[in-house]
Design an enzyme around this catalytic site. Structure first.
Site, PDB file in Angstrom:
ATOM      1  N   ARG A  77       0.847  -1.210   0.000  1.00  0.00           N
ATOM      2  CA  ARG A  77       0.000   0.000   0.000  1.00  0.00           C
ATOM      3  C   ARG A  77       0.876   1.252   0.000  1.00  0.00           C
ATOM      4  O   ARG A  77       0.538   2.268  -0.598  1.00  0.00           O
ATOM      5  CB  ARG A  77      -0.970  -0.016   1.191  1.00  0.00           C
ATOM      6  CG  ARG A  77      -1.759   1.278   1.336  1.00  0.00           C
ATOM      7  CD  ARG A  77      -3.117   1.124   2.013  1.00  0.00           C
ATOM      8  NE  ARG A  77      -3.108   0.272   3.188  1.00  0.00           N
ATOM      9  CZ  ARG A  77      -2.560   0.571   4.367  1.00  0.00           C
ATOM     10  NH1 ARG A  77      -1.957   1.738   4.530  1.00  0.00           N
ATOM     11  NH2 ARG A  77      -2.604  -0.287   5.367  1.00  0.00           N
TER      12      ARG A  77
ATOM     13  N   ASP B  96      -5.882  17.861 -15.896  1.00  0.00           N
ATOM     14  CA  ASP B  96      -6.214  16.479 -16.256  1.00  0.00           C
ATOM     15  C   ASP B  96      -5.830  16.309 -17.732  1.00  0.00           C
ATOM     16  O   ASP B  96      -6.458  16.871 -18.617  1.00  0.00           O
ATOM     17  CB  ASP B  96      -7.712  16.256 -16.024  1.00  0.00           C
ATOM     18  CG  ASP B  96      -8.139  14.819 -16.277  1.00  0.00           C
ATOM     19  OD1 ASP B  96      -7.507  14.146 -17.107  1.00  0.00           O
ATOM     20  OD2 ASP B  96      -9.133  14.379 -15.654  1.00  0.00           O
TER      21      ASP B  96
HETATM   22  C1  LIG Z   1     -11.880   8.354 -17.018  1.00  0.00           C
HETATM   23  C2  LIG Z   1     -11.473   9.737 -16.631  1.00  0.00           C
HETATM   24  C3  LIG Z   1     -11.210  10.063 -15.298  1.00  0.00           C
HETATM   25  C4  LIG Z   1     -11.405   9.071 -14.174  1.00  0.00           C
HETATM   26  O1  LIG Z   1     -10.504   8.000 -14.283  1.00  0.00           O
HETATM   27  P1  LIG Z   1     -10.823   6.510 -13.749  1.00  0.00           P
HETATM   28  O2  LIG Z   1      -9.575   5.786 -14.089  1.00  0.00           O
HETATM   29  O3  LIG Z   1     -12.026   6.027 -14.478  1.00  0.00           O
HETATM   30  O4  LIG Z   1     -11.077   6.635 -12.292  1.00  0.00           O
HETATM   31  C5  LIG Z   1     -10.800  11.352 -15.020  1.00  0.00           C
HETATM   32  N1  LIG Z   1     -10.666  12.271 -15.985  1.00  0.00           N
HETATM   33  C6  LIG Z   1     -10.915  11.995 -17.286  1.00  0.00           C
HETATM   34  C7  LIG Z   1     -10.745  13.052 -18.301  1.00  0.00           C
HETATM   35  C8  LIG Z   1     -11.333  10.719 -17.647  1.00  0.00           C
HETATM   36  O5  LIG Z   1     -11.592  10.451 -18.925  1.00  0.00           O
END
Ligand SMILES: *Cc1c(COP(=O)(O)O)cnc(C)c1O
Length: 381
Positions: free
Chosen positions: A46, A170
């Site tokens: 972890r 992101d």
């Molecule tokens: C899929 C996605 C997430 C979340 O990711 P997971 O791996 O599904 O938890 C966050 N941001 C974007 C732009 C995504 O496409």
């Protein structure tokens, strides 16, 4: 070292003991100690695992950052950052943030008093006004899901950083093959490695990359303390995927451009959303901050919604499924699938209408993909 060389070699030193070219999967929960507290740097998975470190070295190198921390999922990575905040702290996100992100922020604000506000993302003054002394994070995504809105990362990051607000980008849709947020002024890059980085739709994972010692240590602490860790095998699979990221993205870009061009000409299509189209609202910024326009294309169809939805499972190669970024093409109806957790009126306001369809163009031959789309559209006439 150039991008594709890093993708193949970073974090992939051959195993010392056996010479195995690919590092083994350290599928272990714990590690033997020579004496209490005397160990080889690993105590419990972890908290840390050699496979985690290998993937972190690769992702950090590709994003051009000092630290990476891998997580159980993209949302796990988001929580690794959000759990560093306290009640009363303020987060600013863009209106069309990932649906799961919207859901998490909403719940965190209700349960724990996190303050959240949304901006359109195309106006520096709007951001300027949204920032309060409590603002800790500016949470950006570009291009966005599902409308492929392009945000001027450099301009917004400048405004936020002048006020001491950490900028999180992101980068799931663009990947480091096409966009480098840290160079554009972001403090943290976030990935759902489930998507393009893993690239094969067989594993869920996430990661953050940063040069900031405090944010990296906080993310590492969150993973260990709250249990947002991935499994060694999942991380190993993701690492196998990342080695072809540059090649896959080049093919995704070709397929995306071909599909966007085809849809733009089709009589049943009213709007196409693809950053590579010169008619796309953010095209000029995308051309400046991205090295390619990616494999995500969305379109609105001039077809009764019921009929449209009935046909979405009829493609040969575009499978109707959530998620994106894999080698196989996927299709999705955002209003009932990925964005179902966004309230209907908010969805409408943000342009995620019932006639919107999102395509994740895989790496198949684009002639086959276009023939597939053409056939289904012909049957819709
Ligand atoms: C899929 C996605 C997430 C979340 O990711 P997971 O791996 O599904 O938890 C966050 N941001 C974007 C732009 C995504 O496409």
């Amino acid at each position: 070292m150039k991008f594709q060389t890093k993708a193949v070699h970073m974090g992939q030193k051959p195993d010392k003991q056996t010479g195995a070219v690919v590092p083994p999967i350290y599928q272990t929960s714990t590690y033997g100690q020579e004496a209490p507290g005397e160990h080889h740097g690993f105590e419990y998975t972890r908290a840390g695992n050699p496979n985690f470190q290998n993937l972190e070295a690769a992702i950090a190198a590709l994003e051009g950052g000092k630290y990476a921390v891998v997580f159980s999922s993209g949302m796990g990575a988001a929580m690794g950052l959000l759990m560093q905040l306290s009640s009363g702290d303020h987060v600013i996100a863009t209106e069309d943030a990932y649906g799961g992100m919207y859901r998490a922020l909403t719940r965190l604000s209700v349960q724990f008093g996190l303050r959240v506000s949304y901006i359109s993302g195309d106006d520096a003054d709007e951001l300027q006004q949204a920032i309060t002394p409590q603002t800790k994070y500016l949470w950006l995504e570009s291009p966005t899901n599902p409308l492929l809105n392009v945000i001027d990362i450099r301009t917004l990051a400048n405004v936020a950083r002048q006020k001491g607000v950490a900028v999180i980008v992101d980068n799931t849709f663009a990947t480091p093959a096409l966009q480098s947020p840290l160079e554009l002024g972001a403090d943290v890059v976030l990935h759902s490695t489930t998507k393009y980085i893993g690239g094969h739709s067989d594993v869920i994972g996430g990661a953050i990359v940063t040069d900031d010692d405090r944010l990296a240590a906080g993310a590492d602490f969150s993973r260990k303390a709250y249990g947002f860790n991935p499994s060694p095998f999942d991380v190993w699979l993701t690492h196998r995927g990342i080695k072809t990221l540059g090649l896959r993205m080049a093919q995704h870009c070709r397929g995306g451009a071909a599909l966007a061009a085809f849809l733009s000409e089709h009589a049943l299509v009213s709007d196409v959303f693809y950053p590579g189209l010169s008619s796309h609202r953010g095209h000029d910024i995308a051309a400046l901050q991205m090295k390619g326009f990616g494999g995500m294309v969305s379109a609105r169809f001039n077809v009764p919604v019921k009929r449209l939805k009935q046909h979405l499972a009829r493609f040969r190669f575009f499978r109707l499924a959530e998620s994106l970024g894999g080698v196989e093409s996927l299709i999705c109806h955002p209003a009932t699938m990925t964005h179902a957790s966004v309230p209907a009126e908010l969805r409408e306001q943000r342009g995620i209408r019932e006639n919107l369809v999102r395509f994740s163009v895989g790496i198949e031959d684009s002639d086959d993909l276009i023939a597939d789309v053409k056939e289904v559209l012909d049957s819709l006439r």
